[in-house]
Design a protein around this motif. Structure first.
Motif, PDB file in Angstrom:
ATOM      1  N   GLY A 132       0.738  -1.250  -0.004  1.00  0.00           N
ATOM      2  CA  GLY A 132       0.046   0.027  -0.044  1.00  0.00           C
ATOM      3  C   GLY A 132       0.891   1.206   0.077  1.00  0.00           C
ATOM      4  O   GLY A 132       2.043   1.153   0.098  1.00  0.00           O
ATOM      5  N   PRO A 133       0.232   2.354  -0.121  1.00  0.00           N
ATOM      6  CA  PRO A 133       1.007   3.711  -0.255  1.00  0.00           C
ATOM      7  C   PRO A 133       1.636   3.984   1.171  1.00  0.00           C
ATOM      8  O   PRO A 133       1.369   3.737   2.130  1.00  0.00           O
ATOM      9  CB  PRO A 133      -0.066   4.596  -0.476  1.00  0.00           C
ATOM     10  N   THR A 165       4.147   6.519  -3.338  1.00  0.00           N
ATOM     11  CA  THR A 165       4.913   7.306  -2.535  1.00  0.00           C
ATOM     12  C   THR A 165       4.777   8.768  -2.577  1.00  0.00           C
ATOM     13  O   THR A 165       4.673   9.215  -3.250  1.00  0.00           O
ATOM     14  CB  THR A 165       6.437   7.084  -2.294  1.00  0.00           C
ATOM     15  N   THR A 166       4.535   9.392  -1.168  1.00  0.00           N
ATOM     16  CA  THR A 166       4.075  10.771  -0.855  1.00  0.00           C
ATOM     17  C   THR A 166       5.262  11.234   0.156  1.00  0.00           C
ATOM     18  O   THR A 166       5.474  10.594   0.998  1.00  0.00           O
ATOM     19  CB  THR A 166       2.770  11.073  -0.352  1.00  0.00           C
ATOM     20  N   GLY A 185       7.986   9.404  -9.382  1.00  0.00           N
ATOM     21  CA  GLY A 185       6.666   9.586  -9.418  1.00  0.00           C
ATOM     22  C   GLY A 185       6.346   9.682  -7.869  1.00  0.00           C
ATOM     23  O   GLY A 185       5.178   9.660  -7.488  1.00  0.00           O
ATOM     24  N   VAL A 186       7.230  10.167  -7.204  1.00  0.00           N
ATOM     25  CA  VAL A 186       7.049  10.601  -5.612  1.00  0.00           C
ATOM     26  C   VAL A 186       6.298  11.984  -5.685  1.00  0.00           C
ATOM     27  O   VAL A 186       6.905  12.953  -6.267  1.00  0.00           O
ATOM     28  CB  VAL A 186       8.463  10.476  -5.001  1.00  0.00           C
ATOM     29  N   GLU A 187       5.185  12.092  -5.102  1.00  0.00           N
ATOM     30  CA  GLU A 187       4.530  13.232  -4.907  1.00  0.00           C
ATOM     31  C   GLU A 187       4.647  14.037  -3.701  1.00  0.00           C
ATOM     32  O   GLU A 187       4.926  13.408  -2.571  1.00  0.00           O
ATOM     33  CB  GLU A 187       2.981  12.999  -4.891  1.00  0.00           C
ATOM     34  N   HIS A 188       5.167  15.241  -3.999  1.00  0.00           N
ATOM     35  CA  HIS A 188       5.547  16.054  -2.700  1.00  0.00           C
ATOM     36  C   HIS A 188       4.648  17.296  -2.360  1.00  0.00           C
ATOM     37  O   HIS A 188       3.929  17.910  -3.351  1.00  0.00           O
ATOM     38  CB  HIS A 188       7.003  16.767  -3.045  1.00  0.00           C
ATOM     39  N   PHE A 189       4.320  17.259  -1.168  1.00  0.00           N
ATOM     40  CA  PHE A 189       3.387  18.456  -0.441  1.00  0.00           C
ATOM     41  C   PHE A 189       4.219  19.146   0.579  1.00  0.00           C
ATOM     42  O   PHE A 189       4.863  18.492   1.470  1.00  0.00           O
ATOM     43  CB  PHE A 189       2.234  17.832   0.213  1.00  0.00           C
ATOM     44  N   PRO A 190       4.363  20.212  -0.079  1.00  0.00           N
ATOM     45  CA  PRO A 190       5.230  21.323   0.968  1.00  0.00           C
ATOM     46  C   PRO A 190       4.626  21.372   2.628  1.00  0.00           C
ATOM     47  O   PRO A 190       5.361  21.893   3.247  1.00  0.00           O
ATOM     48  CB  PRO A 190       5.027  22.534   0.356  1.00  0.00           C
ATOM     49  N   ALA A 191       3.418  21.068   2.568  1.00  0.00           N
ATOM     50  CA  ALA A 191       2.680  21.213   3.759  1.00  0.00           C
ATOM     51  C   ALA A 191       3.210  20.173   4.763  1.00  0.00           C
ATOM     52  O   ALA A 191       3.755  19.382   4.446  1.00  0.00           O
ATOM     53  CB  ALA A 191       1.118  20.990   3.691  1.00  0.00           C
ATOM     54  N   THR A 197      -5.198  18.708   3.379  1.00  0.00           N
ATOM     55  CA  THR A 197      -5.125  17.437   2.311  1.00  0.00           C
ATOM     56  C   THR A 197      -5.130  16.298   3.444  1.00  0.00           C
ATOM     57  O   THR A 197      -4.415  16.255   4.300  1.00  0.00           O
ATOM     58  CB  THR A 197      -4.026  17.661   1.579  1.00  0.00           C
ATOM     59  N   GLU A 198      -6.224  15.405   3.015  1.00  0.00           N
ATOM     60  CA  GLU A 198      -5.992  14.338   3.979  1.00  0.00           C
ATOM     61  C   GLU A 198      -5.557  13.139   2.880  1.00  0.00           C
ATOM     62  O   GLU A 198      -5.868  12.743   1.928  1.00  0.00           O
ATOM     63  CB  GLU A 198      -7.504  13.906   4.239  1.00  0.00           C
ATOM     64  N   LEU A 199      -4.541  12.265   3.505  1.00  0.00           N
ATOM     65  CA  LEU A 199      -3.814  11.089   2.738  1.00  0.00           C
ATOM     66  C   LEU A 199      -4.328   9.664   3.373  1.00  0.00           C
ATOM     67  O   LEU A 199      -4.168   9.556   4.548  1.00  0.00           O
ATOM     68  CB  LEU A 199      -2.352  11.563   3.273  1.00  0.00           C
TER      69      LEU A 199
END
Length: 378
Positions: free
Chosen positions: A167-168, A191-192, A258-264, A280-282
């Motif tokens: 899973g993620p 991956t985030t 493909g890694v997503e980046h959130f600065p938060a 944002t809910e992950l």
């Protein structure tokens, strides 16, 4: 049963890079000392890190005083190579290291200090705290509110992707270790990574540009970014607050994988899921907390900390407690103070200070004498 108290001129707490470098310089000055370390083997502090970890500087700049790491100059040693090097270093110079001794108390006593390790007691005129004090993992309280089905690891417990469930994956903290781990797990997991990026080196640390850039950066880390310069004093609190720029893995590398980046940042929990401060809910199955470490001086039962919470010292020497020293603190004297190849300069200064306090004359052995080792105090 009555436990005897062992007495030494100097006790060094910690057999990592700071403790070994200090031991080397004390041995050169024929001081009577012992190094106490909690781990079973010298170098275990590195063996316990994640499997793929490699140093961020080439071997040329990673050596302890007296003997460099046995690797080609422009290679980047892995964590097990560093661990084995530390162990071999202690053996090469017959440093009196006692492993499996977990120090849990340091207090004043008599003409010096009392060090306790469970039921064992040691006394010394001088004590060098070389354990870093920056070693307690930080995990936010909200982690306890997350769905228990989410697999959670701090980076200090992460070894490899096999520890994760299907899973993620969310990696919390976008500093160099966080980026390394996010890239490593991305082939098998969506991956985030979240958290602000505090800059990144504008070149490949293993590329051609590094041949020019790294020597310049090394000079700056030792001579420009110091407590004596305005630039160094400005940087010091930022270094000590944790986090750092991306070094080997950059934002472009993460994006390409493909890694997503959130600065938060992760600031809340909703229905058992992590929520970022932008709302944002992950939905994830794994979280790796790359949220760093905090200092722990609670075992030092002496008022040593300053307004910033770090031990007060000048080049490692306590101003208020004669015979008490610190080596290996982040930015103790310079940016290089916390680096394997940079700690030797601070260790030498402290060893010289201890030798001057000693009643024994300072004797500098010849090179053959040094290579023959220091009398073991095991």
């Amino acid at each position: 049963m009555t436990m005897t108290t062992e007495q030494f001129d100097t006790i060094v707490i910690g057999a990592g890079q700071a403790g070994l470098a200090t031991g080397y310089h004390l041995a050169r000055r024929k001081q009577r000392f012992v190094i106490l370390d909690a781990h079973d083997r010298v170098g275990d502090v590195w063996r316990e890190r994640f499997d793929s970890l490699r140093l961020y500087s080439p071997a040329k700049y990673d050596g302890l005083p007296g003997w460099g790491i046995p690797a080609r100059s422009w290679t980047w040693p892995g964590k097990d190579e560093v661990a084995d090097y530390f162990e071999a270093y202690a053996d090469r110079f017959s440093l009196p290291v006692r492993t499996g001794v977990t120090v849990d108390g340091l207090s004043p006593g008599g003409d010096g200090y009392i060090v306790t390790a469970g039921a064992r007691t040691f006394e010394a005129t001088n004590v060098v705290v070389a354990s870093g004090t920056w070693q307690t993992p930080v995990i936010p309280d909200l982690a306890e509110q997350l769905d228990p089905r989410i697999r959670q690891l701090h980076s200090s417990d992460y070894r490899n992707p096999a520890q994760l469930q299907d899973g993620p994956v969310l990696v919390v903290g976008c500093s160099h270790s966080g980026a390394d781990i996010a890239l490593e797990v991305s082939p098998a997991h969506r991956t985030t990574i979240c958290g602000p990026v505090r800059g990144e080196l504008p070149f490949d640390i293993e590329g051609r540009a590094a041949l020019i850039a790294i020597p310049i950066m090394w000079f700056m880390a030792n001579h420009i970014l110091t407590e004596r310069t305005p630039m160094g004093r400005k940087m010091r609190p930022h270094v000590r607050s944790g986090g750092g720029p991306l070094l080997r893995v950059k934002r472009a590398d993460l994006a390409d994988a493909g890694v997503e980046h959130f600065p938060a940042k992760v600031t809340g929990v909703r229905d058992g899921r992590p929520v970022l401060d932008d709302g944002t809910e992950l939905d994830v199955r794994n979280i790796v907390w790359c949220t760093g470490f905090t200092k722990d001086t609670s075992w030092i039962r002496i008022p040593v900390t300053g307004a910033d919470g770090w031990p007060e010292q000048s080049r490692g020497v306590s101003p208020d407690h004669p015979g008490l020293y610190f080596v290996g603190l982040p930015f103790l004297r310079a940016f290089a103070s916390m680096l394997t190849g940079g700690v030797g300069r601070d260790a030498e200064y402290v060893a010289k200070h201890i030798a001057r306090r000693s009643n024994r004359p300072v004797i500098r052995p010849s090179a053959p004498d040094l290579m023959s080792g220091h009398p073991s105090l095991r």
